[in-house]
Design a protein around this motif. Structure first.
Motif, PDB file in Angstrom:
ATOM      1  N   ARG A 274       6.660   9.558  10.188  1.00 39.90           N
ATOM      2  CA  ARG A 274       5.702   8.249   9.917  1.00 39.90           C
ATOM      3  C   ARG A 274       4.800   8.386  11.345  1.00 39.90           C
ATOM      4  NH1 ARG A 274       6.938   4.746   6.238  1.00 39.90           N
ATOM      5  NH2 ARG A 274       6.310   3.170   7.623  1.00 39.90           N
ATOM      6  N   THR A 275       4.020   9.478  11.563  1.00 38.52           N
ATOM      7  CA  THR A 275       2.956   9.050  12.631  1.00 38.52           C
ATOM      8  C   THR A 275       1.694   9.277  12.140  1.00 38.52           C
ATOM      9  OG1 THR A 275       3.620  11.470  13.127  1.00 38.52           O
ATOM     10  CG2 THR A 275       4.487   9.970  14.458  1.00 38.52           C
ATOM     11  N   GLY A 276       1.490   9.957  10.780  1.00 42.07           N
ATOM     12  CA  GLY A 276       0.062  10.183  10.386  1.00 42.07           C
ATOM     13  C   GLY A 276      -0.373   8.926   9.509  1.00 42.07           C
ATOM     14  N   GLY A 277      -0.960   7.798   9.994  1.00 38.59           N
ATOM     15  CA  GLY A 277      -1.463   6.696   9.257  1.00 38.59           C
ATOM     16  C   GLY A 277      -2.564   7.438   8.226  1.00 38.59           C
ATOM     17  N   PHE A 278      -2.535   7.025   6.925  1.00 38.56           N
ATOM     18  CA  PHE A 278      -3.698   7.560   6.077  1.00 38.56           C
ATOM     19  C   PHE A 278      -3.773   6.353   4.979  1.00 38.56           C
ATOM     20  CE2 PHE A 278      -3.662  10.889   2.390  1.00 38.56           C
ATOM     21  CZ  PHE A 278      -4.955  10.642   2.416  1.00 38.56           C
ATOM     22  N   GLY A 279      -5.155   5.923   4.819  1.00 40.20           N
ATOM     23  CA  GLY A 279      -5.756   4.985   4.087  1.00 40.20           C
ATOM     24  C   GLY A 279      -6.623   4.114   4.522  1.00 40.20           C
TER      25      GLY A 279
ATOM     26  N   TYR B  65       0.807  -1.287   0.008  1.00 34.31           N
ATOM     27  CA  TYR B  65      -0.021   0.015  -0.048  1.00 34.31           C
ATOM     28  C   TYR B  65       0.907   1.280  -0.016  1.00 34.31           C
ATOM     29  CZ  TYR B  65      -4.387  -2.759   1.151  1.00 34.31           C
ATOM     30  OH  TYR B  65      -5.349  -3.761   0.991  1.00 34.31           O
ATOM     31  N   ASP B  66       0.384   2.439  -0.603  1.00 37.07           N
ATOM     32  CA  ASP B  66       0.856   3.465  -0.700  1.00 37.07           C
ATOM     33  C   ASP B  66      -0.259   4.440   0.087  1.00 37.07           C
ATOM     34  OD1 ASP B  66       2.555   5.905  -0.953  1.00 37.07           O
ATOM     35  OD2 ASP B  66       2.813   5.808  -3.162  1.00 37.07           O
ATOM     36  N   ILE B  67      -0.096   5.559   0.613  1.00 32.74           N
ATOM     37  CA  ILE B  67      -0.888   6.416   0.779  1.00 32.74           C
ATOM     38  C   ILE B  67      -1.795   6.850  -0.177  1.00 32.74           C
ATOM     39  CG2 ILE B  67       0.388   7.420   2.900  1.00 32.74           C
ATOM     40  CD1 ILE B  67       0.690   9.866   1.227  1.00 32.74           C
ATOM     41  N   PRO B  68      -3.093   7.313   0.081  1.00 33.54           N
ATOM     42  CA  PRO B  68      -4.349   7.298  -1.115  1.00 33.54           C
ATOM     43  C   PRO B  68      -3.854   8.332  -2.071  1.00 33.54           C
ATOM     44  CG  PRO B  68      -5.162   6.874   1.023  1.00 33.54           C
ATOM     45  CD  PRO B  68      -3.911   7.136   1.460  1.00 33.54           C
ATOM     46  N   VAL B  69      -3.183   9.194  -1.666  1.00 32.86           N
ATOM     47  CA  VAL B  69      -2.645  10.460  -2.701  1.00 32.86           C
ATOM     48  C   VAL B  69      -0.782  10.287  -2.422  1.00 32.86           C
ATOM     49  CG1 VAL B  69      -2.597  12.846  -3.367  1.00 32.86           C
ATOM     50  CG2 VAL B  69      -4.603  11.867  -2.427  1.00 32.86           C
TER      51      VAL B  69
ATOM     52  N   CYS C 244      -9.511   7.362   5.723  1.00 32.01           N
ATOM     53  CA  CYS C 244      -9.111   7.108   7.221  1.00 32.01           C
ATOM     54  C   CYS C 244      -7.898   7.809   7.543  1.00 32.01           C
ATOM     55  CB  CYS C 244      -9.267   5.837   7.645  1.00 32.01           C
ATOM     56  SG  CYS C 244     -10.835   4.996   7.152  1.00 32.01           S
ATOM     57  N   PHE C 245      -7.772   8.258   8.750  1.00 33.96           N
ATOM     58  CA  PHE C 245      -6.604   9.066   9.091  1.00 33.96           C
ATOM     59  C   PHE C 245      -6.426   8.858  10.585  1.00 33.96           C
ATOM     60  CE2 PHE C 245      -3.420  12.142   9.860  1.00 33.96           C
ATOM     61  CZ  PHE C 245      -2.782  12.307   8.640  1.00 33.96           C
ATOM     62  N   ASN C 246      -4.988   8.276  10.928  1.00 37.13           N
ATOM     63  CA  ASN C 246      -4.716   8.552  12.376  1.00 37.13           C
ATOM     64  C   ASN C 246      -3.578   9.510  12.614  1.00 37.13           C
ATOM     65  OD1 ASN C 246      -3.926   7.714  14.885  1.00 37.13           O
ATOM     66  ND2 ASN C 246      -3.367   5.655  14.520  1.00 37.13           N
ATOM     67  N   ASP C 247      -4.184  10.764  13.321  1.00 46.56           N
ATOM     68  CA  ASP C 247      -3.472  11.583  13.532  1.00 46.56           C
ATOM     69  C   ASP C 247      -2.571  11.759  15.035  1.00 46.56           C
ATOM     70  OD1 ASP C 247      -2.362  14.363  13.281  1.00 46.56           O
ATOM     71  OD2 ASP C 247      -4.080  15.198  14.465  1.00 46.56           O
ATOM     72  N   ALA C 248      -1.826  10.762  14.860  1.00 50.86           N
ATOM     73  CA  ALA C 248      -0.931  10.057  16.022  1.00 50.86           C
ATOM     74  C   ALA C 248      -0.162  11.377  16.368  1.00 50.86           C
ATOM     75  CB  ALA C 248      -0.166   8.852  15.747  1.00 50.86           C
ATOM     76  N   THR C 249      -0.057  11.495  17.675  1.00 51.66           N
ATOM     77  CA  THR C 249       0.378  12.927  18.449  1.00 51.66           C
ATOM     78  C   THR C 249       1.216  12.534  19.577  1.00 51.66           C
ATOM     79  OG1 THR C 249      -1.432  13.906  17.409  1.00 51.66           O
ATOM     80  CG2 THR C 249      -0.095  15.084  19.140  1.00 51.66           C
ATOM     81  N   PHE C 250       2.495  12.981  19.747  1.00 56.12           N
ATOM     82  CA  PHE C 250       3.300  13.195  20.761  1.00 56.12           C
ATOM     83  C   PHE C 250       2.861  14.378  21.622  1.00 56.12           C
ATOM     84  CE2 PHE C 250       6.135  10.544  17.993  1.00 56.12           C
ATOM     85  CZ  PHE C 250       6.569   9.555  18.986  1.00 56.12           C
TER      86      PHE C 250
ATOM     87  N   LEU D 120       3.499  11.317   7.172  1.00 52.25           N
ATOM     88  CA  LEU D 120       2.538  10.362   6.724  1.00 52.25           C
ATOM     89  C   LEU D 120       3.099   8.949   6.745  1.00 52.25           C
ATOM     90  CD1 LEU D 120       0.549  12.538   4.175  1.00 52.25           C
ATOM     91  CD2 LEU D 120       0.165  12.214   6.663  1.00 52.25           C
ATOM     92  N   LEU D 121       2.213   7.892   6.455  1.00 59.75           N
ATOM     93  CA  LEU D 121       2.441   6.671   6.320  1.00 59.75           C
ATOM     94  C   LEU D 121       1.305   5.799   5.932  1.00 59.75           C
ATOM     95  CD1 LEU D 121       2.631   4.134   9.351  1.00 59.75           C
ATOM     96  CD2 LEU D 121       2.264   6.519   9.786  1.00 59.75           C
ATOM     97  N   ALA D 122       1.388   4.594   5.258  1.00 62.10           N
ATOM     98  CA  ALA D 122       0.288   3.969   4.514  1.00 62.10           C
ATOM     99  C   ALA D 122      -0.180   2.841   5.150  1.00 62.10           C
ATOM    100  CB  ALA D 122       0.672   3.381   3.069  1.00 62.10           C
ATOM    101  N   HIS D 123      -1.476   2.358   4.884  1.00 66.23           N
ATOM    102  CA  HIS D 123      -2.127   1.007   5.541  1.00 66.23           C
ATOM    103  C   HIS D 123      -1.036  -0.152   5.674  1.00 66.23           C
ATOM    104  CE1 HIS D 123      -5.008  -1.659   6.431  1.00 66.23           C
ATOM    105  NE2 HIS D 123      -4.887  -2.407   5.260  1.00 66.23           N
ATOM    106  N   LYS D 124      -0.779  -0.383   6.928  1.00 66.78           N
ATOM    107  CA  LYS D 124       0.176  -1.399   6.998  1.00 66.78           C
ATOM    108  C   LYS D 124       1.455  -1.127   7.306  1.00 66.78           C
ATOM    109  CE  LYS D 124      -2.738  -5.297   5.135  1.00 66.78           C
ATOM    110  NZ  LYS D 124      -2.895  -6.618   4.259  1.00 66.78           N
ATOM    111  N   GLY D 125       1.792   0.084   7.289  1.00 63.30           N
ATOM    112  CA  GLY D 125       3.123   0.739   7.550  1.00 63.30           C
ATOM    113  C   GLY D 125       3.275   0.762   9.051  1.00 63.30           C
TER     114      GLY D 125
END
Length: 288
Positions: A182-187, A69-73, A158-164, A111-116
């Motif tokens: 590589r904290t923002g999951g996107f897909g 997978y890559d990020i959707p865009v 879908c997005f995971n806006d993972a935050t420190f 950003l990172l993709a699904h399963k990353g």
């Protein structure tokens, strides 16, 4: 339609999901650009993809489970993010209830993709999860109105806006805490607007950590819905094809729990939105 981006060799490709397969659009038409972002910026008509896909043979199909997978865009433009967009999340902050959207930005490297793998930095153990709806812009728009705003949307993800959290709270500006690599999951993919209610309203949204439900809400509870957000942004900013708007998170985040719950190496975080799909990312420690 579900449009999925994937990596092959050193390039990003995209295709349509058909059952448990992907129709590789570049294999069907080599003139296609190498990524979905480039397709949008070149004025590509998303609706035409279904017509092209109808010509696919077995030679143009591959198992969905086989793709990387890559990020959707794959090459997004500006990534706008909303904070404080669900009332119960504002209250758990605790923050003051805003009367104007709280907007910040993310960079591509975050950003990172699904399963990353989400990277948990060695300098902080306060890595939190945030389930969010992502909106992908498909055409240029400025001074949008409530009647025209949704015409600019190419799809939703879908997005995971993972935050420190400790870095987020060091200043009134959230940029650093929201932009670790590589904290923002996107897909996992993009769903076109015709498959969903207008503005993706009324959809259940949920985060799960190691299978345990952490956040559960509905997109109808956004204080600044998709239409209003596009109208507000375009009062000042021209939105372009490939831009992304991330729509804020519901209550239930880790820092607001007693005791707090933060992600650690070995965890798996899932973000699921009704009608769109389930984004899944393992967490691993970053190596300094």
């Amino acid at each position: 339609m579900k449009i999925v981006s994937f990596v092959e060799g050193q390039s990003s490709r995209f295709g349509l999901i058909s059952g448990d397969e992907v129709i590789d659009l570049q294999a069907l038409d080599p003139r296609f650009p190498s990524g979905f972002g480039a397709f949008l910026r070149e004025g590509g008509d998303v609706a035409s993809l279904q017509v092209l896909a109808s010509k696919a043979t077995s030679a143009h199909r591959r198992p969905l489970q086989s793709i990387a997978y890559d990020i959707p865009v794959n090459d997004p433009g500006t990534i706008f993010c909303l904070g404080l967009n669900y009332l119960q999340h504002v209250k758990e902050g605790p923050y003051q209830v805003p009367d104007y959207p709280t907007i910040f930005m993310r960079g591509r490297a975050s950003l990172l993709a699904h399963k990353g793998s989400i990277l948990r930095s060695a300098i902080s153990d306060k890595l939190d999860f945030e389930a969010e709806l992502a909106v992908v812009i498909g055409k240029t728009i400025k001074h949008a109105t409530k009647d025209t705003a949704l015409s600019a949307v190419a799809g939703y993800s879908c997005f995971n806006d993972a935050t420190f959290r400790d870095y987020q709270k060091r200043t009134t500006q959230w940029t650093v805490g929201k932009n670790f690599d590589r904290t923002g999951g996107f897909g996992p993919w993009l769903v076109t607007p015709d498959e969903l209610p207008p503005g993706a309203t009324g959809l259940n949204i949920q985060s799960r950590l190691n299978g345990e439900i952490m956040q559960s809400d509905n997109t109808s509870n956004m204080m600044f819905p998709v239409v209003e957000t596009i109208v507000t942004l375009t009062e000042a900013i021209t939105l372009h094809p490939g831009d992304v708007i991330v729509m804020g998170t519901p209550s239930g985040v880790g820092y607001a729990r007693t005791p707090p719950v933060f992600m650690k190496a070995g965890d798996v975080c899932e973000i699921e939105i009704e009608g769109i799909g389930c984004l899944s990312n393992p967490v691993k420690d970053d190596v300094r």
